[in-house]
Write a protein that holds these residues in place. Structure first.
Motif, short mmCIF file in Angstrom:
data_model
loop_
_atom_site.label_atom_id
_atom_site.label_comp_id
_atom_site.label_asym_id
_atom_site.label_seq_id
_atom_site.Cartn_x
_atom_site.Cartn_y
_atom_site.Cartn_z
N TRP A 31 -4.09 17.15 9.35
CA TRP A 31 -4.89 15.90 9.10
C TRP A 31 -4.28 15.12 7.88
N LEU A 32 -4.25 14.04 8.09
CA LEU A 32 -3.62 12.88 7.42
C LEU A 32 -4.69 12.03 6.52
N MET A 33 -4.32 11.60 5.40
CA MET A 33 -5.44 10.83 4.81
C MET A 33 -4.75 9.49 5.12
N ILE A 34 -5.54 8.70 5.52
CA ILE A 34 -5.04 7.12 6.06
C ILE A 34 -5.81 6.13 4.87
N GLU A 35 -5.11 5.41 4.18
CA GLU A 35 -5.54 4.35 3.45
C GLU A 35 -5.13 2.99 4.38
N GLY A 36 -6.29 1.97 3.79
CA GLY A 36 -6.28 0.78 4.41
C GLY A 36 -6.81 -0.55 3.57
N ASP A 37 -5.86 -1.41 3.49
CA ASP A 37 -6.49 -2.81 2.48
C ASP A 37 -6.35 -4.07 3.48
N ILE A 38 -7.46 -4.42 3.66
CA ILE A 38 -7.65 -5.66 4.47
C ILE A 38 -8.36 -6.84 3.82
N ILE A 39 -7.34 -7.96 4.01
CA ILE A 39 -7.91 -9.10 3.31
C ILE A 39 -8.53 -10.02 4.48
N HIS A 40 -9.82 -10.59 4.18
CA HIS A 40 -10.77 -11.08 4.99
C HIS A 40 -11.46 -12.28 4.33
N PRO A 41 -11.79 -13.43 5.26
CA PRO A 41 -12.68 -14.33 4.44
C PRO A 41 -13.76 -13.93 4.09
N LYS A 42 -14.49 -13.04 4.82
CA LYS A 42 -15.89 -12.63 4.52
C LYS A 42 -15.80 -11.79 3.41
N GLY A 43 -14.84 -11.42 3.17
CA GLY A 43 -14.72 -10.28 1.76
C GLY A 43 -13.71 -9.38 1.83
N ASN A 44 -12.89 -8.90 0.90
CA ASN A 44 -11.68 -7.92 1.17
C ASN A 44 -12.32 -6.53 1.05
N TRP A 45 -11.83 -5.38 1.53
CA TRP A 45 -12.16 -4.35 1.46
C TRP A 45 -11.00 -3.43 1.60
N ARG A 46 -11.28 -1.90 1.16
CA ARG A 46 -10.22 -0.93 1.69
C ARG A 46 -11.06 0.38 1.82
N PHE A 47 -10.11 1.11 2.37
CA PHE A 47 -10.66 2.62 2.66
C PHE A 47 -9.61 3.58 2.61
N ARG A 48 -10.36 4.90 2.38
CA ARG A 48 -9.42 5.98 2.53
C ARG A 48 -9.90 7.03 3.23
N ASP A 49 -9.55 7.54 4.28
CA ASP A 49 -10.16 8.73 5.08
C ASP A 49 -9.17 9.55 5.81
N PRO A 50 -9.63 10.75 6.14
CA PRO A 50 -8.62 11.74 7.00
C PRO A 50 -9.05 11.10 8.37
N ALA A 51 -8.42 10.04 8.78
CA ALA A 51 -8.75 9.49 10.12
C ALA A 51 -7.84 10.14 11.29
N LEU A 52 -6.61 10.68 11.08
CA LEU A 52 -5.54 10.87 12.08
C LEU A 52 -5.04 11.95 11.73
N THR A 53 -4.64 12.82 12.85
CA THR A 53 -3.78 13.87 12.83
C THR A 53 -2.34 13.23 12.96
N VAL A 54 -1.17 14.26 12.41
CA VAL A 54 0.19 13.95 12.64
C VAL A 54 0.49 13.45 14.17
N GLY A 55 -0.28 14.25 15.24
CA GLY A 55 0.28 14.01 16.46
C GLY A 55 -0.39 12.71 16.56
N GLU A 56 -1.67 12.31 16.12
CA GLU A 56 -2.33 11.02 16.66
C GLU A 56 -1.65 9.80 16.05
N ALA A 57 -0.99 10.23 14.60
CA ALA A 57 -0.27 9.08 14.16
C ALA A 57 1.10 8.99 14.71
N THR A 58 1.58 9.75 15.48
CA THR A 58 2.73 9.93 16.10
C THR A 58 2.45 9.00 17.58
N SER A 59 1.39 9.31 18.16
CA SER A 59 1.08 8.78 19.38
C SER A 59 0.78 7.21 18.99
#
Length: 203
Positions: A31-59
């Motif tokens: 299981w991998l920790m996925i980080e995201g940074d999003i810039i959006h007119p309504k408000g920027n946000w970021r997240f950090r979550d074990p969202a994907l496995t290595v196999g899913e990230a490869t897929s």
């Protein structure tokens, strides 16, 4: 991987490391920790979550590489409902949609809702995105123990006394402890214990 559109919206996704840097959880080593940074007119946000496995990230990388010719598979999703990718067409032009929900959703989005952000595929630098994403996967390859050898060798009826407090077979734990530091049979020469921790910079 980074996406931008003409409306000032930008998405950057990266693999920050394994959810469990130390190899001590037989069923969760990939299981991998996925980080995201999003810039959006309504408000920027970021997240950090074990969202994907290595196999899913490869897929995901393989799916993106196949755009816009994806056949019947016009969307991509993972086991955890955190990220979702779709391909649609607007005025005959392919549009990549990236969806965020649950742990990856912005704080201003109503609970339980998803938000999809659109990016014209013609303006996406896919070679650079794939190079970056697969660079992360070289840093964080699969560490999963292959169970086939154990399963084939285990030929007996188990009783409740054969399991520990976490519901795992005690004999499996002993086998795993003896084999976890060996190279992954699917990846000759790769020692699972060598890659751990978090990424300090984008590849």
């Amino acid at each position: 991987m980074k996406f931008e559109n003409e409306h000032g919206i930008a998405v950057e996704l990266r693999i920050a490391g394994y959810e469990f840097p130390e190899i001590n959880r037989p069923l969760f080593d990939d299981w991998l920790m996925i980080e995201g940074d999003i810039i959006h007119p309504k408000g920027n946000w970021r997240f950090r979550d074990p969202a994907l496995t290595v196999g899913e990230a490869t897929s995901l990388g393989n799916w993106l590489e196949g755009l816009p010719t994806v056949g019947k598979r016009s969307s991509w999703g993972a086991m955890e409902p955190v990220l979702h990718f779709k391909l649609k067409r607007s005025a005959g032009k392919p549009i990549l949609q990236i969806g965020f929900g649950c742990e990856s959703a912005p704080p201003w989005l109503p609970k339980g809702k998803w938000i999809y952000l659109d990016f014209a595929l013609a303006k996406v630098d896919m070679p650079d995105i794939l190079h970056s994403w697969r660079g992360y996967l070289q840093i964080f390859p699969s560490r999963a123990v292959k169970y086939l050898t154990y399963i084939e060798a285990e030929d007996k009826d188990l009783t409740p006394e054969d399991f520990d407090e976490n519901g795992l077979s005690k004999s499996f734990i002993a086998w795993w402890e003896a084999n976890r530091s060996r190279p992954n049979p699917a990846e000759p020469g790769t020692a699972p214990t060598q890659a751990s921790g978090t990424a300090s910079a984008s590849p």
